[in-house]
Design a protein around this motif. Sequence first.
Motif, PDB file in Angstrom:
ATOM      1  N   VAL A  59      -3.368  -8.918  -0.839  1.00 20.72           N
ATOM      2  CA  VAL A  59      -3.991  -7.689  -1.359  1.00 20.72           C
ATOM      3  C   VAL A  59      -3.532  -6.509  -0.501  1.00 20.72           C
ATOM      4  O   VAL A  59      -4.002  -6.338   0.623  1.00 20.72           O
ATOM      5  CB  VAL A  59      -5.535  -7.814  -1.318  1.00 20.72           C
ATOM      6  CG1 VAL A  59      -6.183  -6.593  -1.925  1.00 20.72           C
ATOM      7  CG2 VAL A  59      -5.998  -9.062  -2.073  1.00 20.72           C
ATOM      8  N   THR A  60      -2.596  -5.747  -1.030  1.00 17.64           N
ATOM      9  CA  THR A  60      -2.015  -4.662  -0.216  1.00 17.64           C
ATOM     10  C   THR A  60      -2.200  -3.309  -0.881  1.00 17.64           C
ATOM     11  O   THR A  60      -2.114  -3.194  -2.110  1.00 17.64           O
ATOM     12  CB  THR A  60      -0.520  -4.915   0.056  1.00 17.64           C
ATOM     13  OG1 THR A  60       0.015  -3.789   0.776  1.00 17.64           O
ATOM     14  CG2 THR A  60       0.300  -5.120  -1.208  1.00 17.64           C
ATOM     15  N   ASN A  62      -0.147  -0.917  -0.235  1.00 17.36           N
ATOM     16  CA  ASN A  62       1.182  -0.291  -0.232  1.00 17.36           C
ATOM     17  C   ASN A  62       1.676  -0.097  -1.674  1.00 17.36           C
ATOM     18  O   ASN A  62       1.829  -1.067  -2.408  1.00 17.36           O
ATOM     19  CB  ASN A  62       2.135  -1.209   0.550  1.00 17.36           C
ATOM     20  CG  ASN A  62       3.478  -0.559   0.778  1.00 17.36           C
ATOM     21  OD1 ASN A  62       3.850   0.374   0.079  1.00 17.36           O
ATOM     22  ND2 ASN A  62       4.205  -1.062   1.755  1.00 17.36           N
ATOM     23  N   PHE A 143       2.441   6.647  -2.518  1.00 15.12           N
ATOM     24  CA  PHE A 143       3.201   7.087  -1.342  1.00 15.12           C
ATOM     25  C   PHE A 143       4.490   7.763  -1.809  1.00 15.12           C
ATOM     26  O   PHE A 143       5.180   7.253  -2.672  1.00 15.12           O
ATOM     27  CB  PHE A 143       3.525   5.906  -0.440  1.00 15.12           C
ATOM     28  CG  PHE A 143       4.301   6.326   0.776  1.00 15.12           C
ATOM     29  CD1 PHE A 143       3.749   7.212   1.677  1.00 15.12           C
ATOM     30  CD2 PHE A 143       5.586   5.860   0.992  1.00 15.12           C
ATOM     31  CE1 PHE A 143       4.449   7.625   2.797  1.00 15.12           C
ATOM     32  CE2 PHE A 143       6.302   6.271   2.109  1.00 15.12           C
ATOM     33  CZ  PHE A 143       5.732   7.149   3.009  1.00 15.12           C
TER      34      PHE A 143
HETATM   35  N1  PLP Z   1       0.920   2.415   2.138  1.00 11.65           N
HETATM   36  C1  PLP Z   1       2.199   2.332   2.550  1.00 11.65           C
HETATM   37  C2  PLP Z   1       3.196   3.310   2.042  1.00 11.65           C
HETATM   38  C3  PLP Z   1       2.598   1.322   3.435  1.00 11.65           C
HETATM   39  O1  PLP Z   1       3.875   1.238   3.817  1.00 11.65           O
HETATM   40  C4  PLP Z   1       1.602   0.411   3.899  1.00 11.65           C
HETATM   41  C5  PLP Z   1       1.962  -0.655   4.809  1.00 11.65           C
HETATM   42  O2  PLP Z   1       3.128  -1.023   4.958  1.00 11.65           O
HETATM   43  C6  PLP Z   1       0.295   0.537   3.446  1.00 11.65           C
HETATM   44  C7  PLP Z   1      -0.011   1.538   2.570  1.00 11.65           C
HETATM   45  C8  PLP Z   1      -0.801  -0.416   3.871  1.00 11.65           C
HETATM   46  O3  PLP Z   1      -0.552  -1.709   3.365  1.00 11.65           O
HETATM   47  P1  PLP Z   1      -1.598  -2.911   3.635  1.00 11.65           P
HETATM   48  O4  PLP Z   1      -2.754  -2.698   2.699  1.00 11.65           O
HETATM   49  O5  PLP Z   1      -0.807  -4.159   3.306  1.00 11.65           O
HETATM   50  O6  PLP Z   1      -1.961  -2.841   5.068  1.00 11.65           O
END
Ligand code: PLP
Length: 293
Positions: A59-60, A62, A143
């Motif tokens: 669950v990310t 990113n 992002f």
């Molecule tokens: N957003 C971006 C652009 C990232 O590169 C990352 C981590 O690499 C995250 C958010 C956070 O990811 P996570 O929820 O896996 O910690």
Amino acid sequence: MAAIDFKTLSDEDVKEFLNSFDTVLTDCDGVLWMNMNPLPNAAKVIDTFNCLGKRVFYVTNNSTKTREEFVMKCQVLNFKATKENILCTANLAACYLQDLAIAKELQEVGISHIGVGPDAIKKNVPYNKFDKDPDVGAVIVGFDEHFSYPKMVKAASYLNDSNVHFIATNTDERFPVDNNVVIPTGTGSLVRCIESCAERKAVVMGKPERYIADVLMKRFQVNPERTLMIGDRHNTDILLGTRCGFKTLLVLTGITTLEDVNRWKQSGSAQEKEYIPNYYIESLGDLLSYLEK
Ligand code: PLP
Ligand code: CA
């Protein structure tokens, strides 16, 4: 909320802990890897969870990769994964739009998008002279290394129409600070920026918002009471777990520190109490010795 140091658990407590969940939701960056570097023994812990019959979901927050790209990253770093057990915010944003009536109208032709990459209002054209595309039904903030003033103008102008949906993939503030340099993970600051000029609040897809849990429950019939959320960040991973009734395990290889947790334990703030995990451990890899008992 307790914040129990995993080291203090008896063998019996560990057994009870392991029997208390059958689904594992694990954050990725800061728990399994740091950027492209896998954290020691983390992959073995995930393998062991699988051997013990636990369902593991990645669950990310990113937003920069698709589910396929995350599967490829997992393969390169030795984590077993398929598209089905990846929950990333790019996919969630697409699902969210698909659930909305506006997207259903557009489904037959696919949901097209504009504005990704080093987009700008045409050179030499004043900002207030850009033509809005009448087909735009949503603004999604993810992002974006190419975030710019012209993009702010566009986003806020589209959002001036209250029928245009406003979605944010996630609101993480920053990566762990390294060499005293603060690296914004971007999206949190970008979302606040657009919210400010659009004078509206975004609907957030990622942790700690419940949408991700709703998707898990709908797609996989996950039972919150038998779910463990592992994370390195208090205001995304742990807060999601607290809100959804998951058990929570904080690893100290990322953003949140033990000093933070101890401060919140003393604090009278209800919000800060929600950041306190059930358990904490130095690193995910340290769990291996307990799982092998
Ligand atoms: N957003 C971006 C652009 C990232 O590169 C990352 C981590 O690499 C995250 C958010 C956070 O990811 P996570 O929820 O896996 O910690
Ligand atoms: Ca993380």
